[in-house]
Design a protein around this motif. Structure first.
Motif, PDB file in Angstrom:
ATOM      1  N   ALA A  80       0.836  -1.200   0.000  1.00  0.00           N
ATOM      2  CA  ALA A  80       0.000   0.000   0.000  1.00  0.00           C
ATOM      3  C   ALA A  80       0.874   1.254   0.000  1.00  0.00           C
ATOM      4  O   ALA A  80       1.837   1.348   0.755  1.00  0.00           O
ATOM      5  N   ARG A 107     -16.890  -1.126   1.290  1.00  0.00           N
ATOM      6  CA  ARG A 107     -16.940  -0.827  -0.148  1.00  0.00           C
ATOM      7  C   ARG A 107     -18.259  -0.147  -0.503  1.00  0.00           C
ATOM      8  O   ARG A 107     -18.271   0.792  -1.309  1.00  0.00           O
ATOM      9  N   ALA A 131      -8.785   4.768   1.949  1.00  0.00           N
ATOM     10  CA  ALA A 131      -8.094   3.506   1.725  1.00  0.00           C
ATOM     11  C   ALA A 131      -7.977   2.820   3.083  1.00  0.00           C
ATOM     12  O   ALA A 131      -7.394   3.387   4.014  1.00  0.00           O
ATOM     13  N   ASP A 159      -0.840   4.429  -0.170  1.00  0.00           N
ATOM     14  CA  ASP A 159      -1.721   5.516   0.220  1.00  0.00           C
ATOM     15  C   ASP A 159      -1.669   5.751   1.731  1.00  0.00           C
ATOM     16  O   ASP A 159      -1.075   4.974   2.468  1.00  0.00           O
ATOM     17  N   VAL A 187      -3.304   5.103   4.784  1.00  0.00           N
ATOM     18  CA  VAL A 187      -4.228   4.012   5.081  1.00  0.00           C
ATOM     19  C   VAL A 187      -4.819   4.186   6.472  1.00  0.00           C
ATOM     20  O   VAL A 187      -4.118   4.555   7.419  1.00  0.00           O
ATOM     21  N   LEU A 244      -8.050  -2.452   1.080  1.00  0.00           N
ATOM     22  CA  LEU A 244      -6.762  -2.969   0.624  1.00  0.00           C
ATOM     23  C   LEU A 244      -6.462  -4.358   1.163  1.00  0.00           C
ATOM     24  O   LEU A 244      -5.605  -5.056   0.614  1.00  0.00           O
ATOM     25  N   ARG A 271     -11.982   2.098  -0.310  1.00  0.00           N
ATOM     26  CA  ARG A 271     -11.180   1.135  -1.071  1.00  0.00           C
ATOM     27  C   ARG A 271     -10.515   0.212  -0.063  1.00  0.00           C
ATOM     28  O   ARG A 271      -9.658   0.646   0.716  1.00  0.00           O
TER      29      ARG A 271
END
Length: 226
Positions: free
Chosen positions: A105, A200, A178, A107, A109, A207, A205
């Motif tokens: 990952a 979702r 995320a 991003d 998070v 992960l 999103r």
């Protein structure tokens, strides 16, 4: 402020153990929440986690340890006996699986703990996964809430577990985030799959997921080593 002499602290500890006896969650050694040997065992197992599991819908779950031996006894004591002091060593194990879940990952998070059922929260006074996430030092957010009552998952088989939790969670404040889902143990994966579905649906999103432990029990949901 000066510290108490060792002899005085020892005497106080002994007196307290008579009033509020404790024992090691991993091996039943007296007068300790988790003995040094069991702490080392738990840490050593977490240092060499197995491969992640991929659940229904492609949700990849990282677990620090197998749900057996010292780890299983410690988790049971934490959850069923209210021994919240065990959240520290268990949170350390969760931090390992959370780091593994982050490896792919890039991003910012957010870790989202799976909420306890309303009945479990009333019984314990805290959310299991949220407390573990705090002890693990994870940037956690309450994005999930239980929307519908569910039966005790421990009493159900794989197919029943999936049906029991289906549609039971809702997400809020998740749009555009995320996230990695956090829980204590993954068994069939039904609860984690439902949590991911709700997130979702709320615009997040997902992960992956991170847990302290993983069992070998499988049911309706495919569990695929990756």
């Amino acid at each position: 402020m000066p510290t108490l002499p060792e002899s005085v602290r020892g005497a106080l500890s002994g007196a307290l153990s008579l009033l509020l006896p404790v024992w090691c969650a991993g091996c039943d050694a007296p007068d300790v929440v988790l003995c040094g040997e069991c702490r080392r065992t738990l840490a050593a197992e977490a240092a060499a986690p197995g491969p992640p599991r991929t659940l229904h819908g492609g949700l990849r779950v990282h677990a620090a340890v197998e749900f057996s031996g010292v780890a299983a006894r410690t988790i049971r004591a934490f959850k069923e006996e209210g021994r919240t002091a065990l959240a520290g060593p268990l949170g350390a194990a969760l931090a390992v699986s959370a780091a593994a879940a982050l490896t792919a990952a890039s991003d910012d998070v957010v870790f989202v703990p799976v909420p306890s059922s309303r009945a479990a929260y009333r019984r314990r006074g805290h959310h299991i996964a949220e407390l573990l996430a705090r002890r693990a030092g994870l940037p956690a957010a309450r994005m999930l809430r239980v929307h519908a009552p569910t039966a005790d998952q421990r009493l159900l088989g794989g197919t029943e577990r999936a049906a029991n939790v289906s549609g039971s969670m809702r997400a809020r404040g998740a749009a555009g985030a995320a996230v990695i889902v956090v829980d204590d143990v993954v068994t069939t994966g039904a609860t984690l799959v439902e949590a991911a579905r709700a997130l979702r649906a709320g615009g997040a999103r997902v992960l992956g997921a991170a847990t302290v432990a993983s069992t070998t029990r499988t049911g309706l949901l495919p569990v695929i080593p990756t």
